[in-house]
Scaffold this active site. Structure first.
Site, PDB file in Angstrom:
ATOM      1  N   HIS A  69       0.843  -1.200   0.000  1.00  0.00           N
ATOM      2  CA  HIS A  69       0.000   0.000   0.000  1.00  0.00           C
ATOM      3  C   HIS A  69       0.879   1.252   0.000  1.00  0.00           C
ATOM      4  CE1 HIS A  69      -2.828   3.081   1.251  1.00  0.00           C
ATOM      5  NE2 HIS A  69      -3.748   2.311   0.709  1.00  0.00           N
ATOM      6  N   GLU A  90      -3.749   2.295  -7.457  1.00  0.00           N
ATOM      7  CA  GLU A  90      -4.185   3.475  -6.698  1.00  0.00           C
ATOM      8  C   GLU A  90      -3.242   4.637  -6.999  1.00  0.00           C
ATOM      9  OE1 GLU A  90      -6.480   2.357  -2.887  1.00  0.00           O
ATOM     10  OE2 GLU A  90      -4.369   2.047  -2.469  1.00  0.00           O
TER      11      GLU A  90
END
Ligand code: PGA
Length: 248
Positions: free
Chosen positions: A93, A165
């Site tokens: 992430h 993302e």
């Protein structure tokens, strides 16, 4: 067609908050045919996992360490997750990459360990704002995929969900910008091409999720885009109502 939803609670929710959330959330999505995964902090995972047992929702971890056990104070191992029946691990992430200086080689070690141990992996990738401005988006994503998936076999990669993302579009990095539908479509197409080159035999089976300010307002349009197989949802996953709306 059914879609994949990965909620990312980040460093939010105590054990009792997670329990209350699930008590309200589970019946509301019980008839959903979508795949619903909630990535939660390690403290609430064991209880939350018990609560989702025999439902259509799964819990996932937000991180692991590269080693199996030993003197690594503060870290969490694959064995600990197996013991509480967790099947999915989110890795790479952007907050781990930025705040905890995780690089692609380090993430790759975790990806390989998780896959070798039979977990499903949500591998997050994405470019920073200045990388996009300098037209480095595809180069950055290519590196993140090639290094992040180094030595991952075609058989194993079927257990990887790639989550794109764009960092500048994630709500908490507050650039105020969000990716447009065209930008999402373009990059997902490029990711498909990179995966096709890396895994010619199986790339069609690799799911690609989009994340970054996904909300009840835009989820439907985003999920209609070609090559978008699901969504990774941060802020909008913290409230039952908004996550239910996104999933529905
Ligand atoms: P956001 O977060 O949905 O709040 O933008 C997404 C993420 O960081 O995974």
């Amino acid at each position: 067609m059914s879609k994949i939803f990965v909620a990312n609670w980040k460093m939010n929710k105590t054990v009792s908050e997670a329990k209350n959330f699930l008590t309200e959330f589970l019946p509301k999505v019980a008839d959903s045919k979508n795949e619903i995964i909630i990535a939660a902090n390690a403290v609430c995972l064991a209880d939350a996992q018990k609560k989702v047992r025999r439902t259509n929702v799964q819990m996932a971890a937000q991180n692991i360490y590269t080693e199996r056990a030993g003197a690594f104070t503060g870290e969490i191992s694959v064995e600990m997750l197996k013991d509480i029946k967790i099947k999915t691990i989110m890795l790479g992430h952007s907050e781990r990459r930025i705040y905890f200086a995780e690089n692609d080689e380090f993430i790759n070690k975790k990806v390989k360990l998780a896959l070798n141990e039979g977990f499903k992996v949500v591998l997050c990738i994405g470019e920073k704002e200045e990388e996009r401005e300098n037209k480095h988006t595809i180069g950055v994503l290519t590196r993140q995929l090639k290094v992040g998936l180094m030595d991952v076999s075609a058989e194993q990669v079927k257990n990887v969900y790639v989550a794109y993302e764009p960092i500048w579009s994630i709500s908490t990095f507050s650039t105020g910008k969000t990716a447009t539908m065209d930008e999402i479509a373009e990059v997902h197409g490029e990711i498909k091409k990179i995966l096709a080159e890396m895994y010619p035999a199986v790339y069609k089976d690799i799911k690609i999720l989009y994340g970054g300010s996904v909300s009840p307002k835009n989820a439907k349009s985003i999920l209609k885009i070609k090559n978008v197989d699901g969504a990774l949802i941060g802020g909008a996953s913290l409230k039952v109502e908004s996550l239910v709306e996104v999933v529905k």
